[in-house]
Design an enzyme around this catalytic site. Structure first.
Site, PDB file in Angstrom:
ATOM      1  N   HIS A  72      23.378  51.169  14.864  1.00 33.30           N
ATOM      2  CA  HIS A  72      22.999  51.067  16.270  1.00 33.30           C
ATOM      3  C   HIS A  72      23.211  49.629  16.728  1.00 33.30           C
ATOM      4  O   HIS A  72      22.625  48.696  16.170  1.00 33.30           O
ATOM      5  CB  HIS A  72      21.528  51.447  16.474  1.00 33.30           C
ATOM      6  N   TYR A 200      12.713  52.840  23.696  1.00 33.74           N
ATOM      7  CA  TYR A 200      11.339  52.361  23.747  1.00 33.74           C
ATOM      8  C   TYR A 200      10.855  52.510  25.188  1.00 33.74           C
ATOM      9  O   TYR A 200      11.359  51.835  26.091  1.00 33.74           O
ATOM     10  CB  TYR A 200      11.247  50.897  23.327  1.00 33.74           C
ATOM     11  N   PRO A 292       4.081  49.275  13.984  1.00 28.50           N
ATOM     12  CA  PRO A 292       5.478  49.686  13.812  1.00 28.50           C
ATOM     13  C   PRO A 292       6.376  49.437  15.013  1.00 28.50           C
ATOM     14  O   PRO A 292       7.588  49.668  14.924  1.00 28.50           O
ATOM     15  CB  PRO A 292       5.358  51.185  13.525  1.00 28.50           C
ATOM     16  N   LYS A 296       9.390  46.266  11.582  1.00 30.92           N
ATOM     17  CA  LYS A 296       9.473  45.173  10.617  1.00 30.92           C
ATOM     18  C   LYS A 296       8.896  45.482   9.242  1.00 30.92           C
ATOM     19  O   LYS A 296       9.124  44.720   8.292  1.00 30.92           O
ATOM     20  CB  LYS A 296       8.760  43.939  11.189  1.00 30.92           C
ATOM     21  N   TYR A 384      14.635  41.356  16.651  1.00 25.53           N
ATOM     22  CA  TYR A 384      14.756  42.768  16.271  1.00 25.53           C
ATOM     23  C   TYR A 384      15.727  42.952  15.104  1.00 25.53           C
ATOM     24  O   TYR A 384      15.471  43.731  14.189  1.00 25.53           O
ATOM     25  CB  TYR A 384      15.201  43.597  17.474  1.00 25.53           C
TER      26      TYR A 384
END
Length: 392
Positions: A72, A200, A292, A296, A384
């Site tokens: 991704h 998200y 979450p 990580k 990220y």
């Protein structure tokens, strides 16, 4: 039984550490309380930083990951009825890989057994001793044949927050921790992907996350009360809630299917004050837990064991203890960076029960800034995809 390193826990941290040690000529034995079938069937998240993918490949567990993992190059932020893509690759030159954790554990277990390394299932550890003084440390455990003792030079606890290693380490001061006033309701659904990348979503009803596990499986989450019950959510209600929180794009709503699993995940942050006492070390969830939202947890475990494997290999190679003595400080530097990012992402995307109208507007303003400013988006993207191994 005698070995160089006794490892408690056959999760990602313990198994990866064992593989890395074996490749550097250091013997170890992994003790696990659960059975192999349970470990390999427990579905959990699997967003992997590029550094974690490289480390797993180095450990001999990357073949299926490389062929079946989904690359991704971005994520989507959904708010105010629209979606806004954060192009991770354009901003950092790196991408993430989505590969379910239970599949990763299958790979690590298979690699461990193929290499002939010590791996003992259904064997709960009952006591640790002698890791503060001279002579061998001892790990007491129980298997089908009764009580056993594993003697070793070092013990590494990779057995989670409730494991015996963290309790045995002890702390003079309480650990750093925070409990969040909400939880995640997670489902595994038999349906094609609803989007090519993770979504998200920030909504007045609460957070939601849409992710993919395979061409036929989706993993989805939505924010719920910490004392909520799985039984209170029949399938139709779950899909209605997810559809309400995640805006459709081009007229396409979330793709629904049979719900195969449901669970509720507590949200908390936790960091141990120290990751070492004598010859006992902590790694993974035994040392720290992140909410979450920032993806990580598994990546921090990989970073821990990379440092620890190198330090242990140096000790057995030439007797040097410098890296072992510095393990806790170096690991915690990365841990706190990840804790901050996870805390920030959690605050950015969730509906807090006590948030004032002013704070909700502040949240929207920050989301709008991320969607419109390349500089702001780069900060999110860099964290990220991971800070790189030179961090810490």
């Amino acid at each position: 039984m005698r070995t160089s390193v006794g490892i408690i826990g056959a999760g990602p941290a313990g198994l990866l550490l064992a593989q890395l040690l074996q490749r550097q000529g250091v013997d170890s034995v992994v003790l696990e309380a659960r059975g192999r079938a349970e470990i390999e069937s427990t579905v959990r998240a699997g967003v992997l930083e590029p550094g974690t993918v490289e480390l797993l490949t180095e450990a001999g567990a990357g073949e299926r990951l490389q062929s079946q993992g989904q690359t991704h190059r971005g994520i989507e932020l959904a708010f105010d009825g629209g979606r806004h893509r954060i192009d991770l690759y354009a901003l950092t030159g790196r991408a993430i890989t989505v590969y379910a954790q239970h599949e990763l554990l299958k790979d690590l277990i298979a690699a461990r057994l193929e290499a002939g390394g010590g791996l003992v299932f259904d064997s709960p550890v009952t006591a640790l001793e002698s890791f503060d003084g001279g002579g061998p440390a001892r790990v007491h455990y129980r298997d089908a044949g009764g009580e056993r003792v594993l003697e070793c030079d070092f013990i590494v606890g990779c057995d989670g927050f409730h494991g015996i290693a963290r309790q045995a380490l002890g702390e003079r001061e309480p650990p750093w921790q925070r409990q969040y006033p909400f939880a995640w309701f997670g489902i595994l659904a038999a349906s094609p992907p609803s989007a090519p990348e993770l979504i998200y979503a920030c909504h007045q009803r609460g957070f939601a996350l849409v992710s993919t596990r395979s061409p036929t499986l989706q993993r989805l989450y939505f924010q719920c009360a910490p004392d909520d019950s799985v039984d209170a959510w029949p399938d139709a209600r779950i899909w209605d809630e997810l559809q309400a929180r995640v805006p459709a794009t081009d007229g396409q709503s979330l793709r629904q299917g049979e719900i195969l699993q449901k669970n509720i995940i507590a949200m908390r942050s936790f960091v141990a004050r120290s990751l070492r006492r004598g010859r006992l070390f902590l790694a993974g969830d035994a040392a720290h837990i992140v909410p979450p939202t920032g993806a990580k947890g598994l990546n921090l475990a990989a970073a821990d064991v990379r440092l620890l494997a190198s330090a242990l290999a140096a000790y057995f190679r030439d007797g040097g203890e410098t890296a072992l003595l510095d393990y806790s400080r170096r690991a915690l530097r990365r841990v706190w960076r990840a804790e901050h990012f996870s805390w920030w992402m959690t605050g950015l995307l969730h509906a807090f029960p006590d948030a004032s109208p002013f704070m909700r507007q502040m949240q929207r303003a920050e989301l709008d800034y991320l969607a419109s400013s390349p500089a702001a988006a780069t900060v999110l993207a860099e964290n990220y995809v991971g800070m790189g191994w030179d961090w810490g």
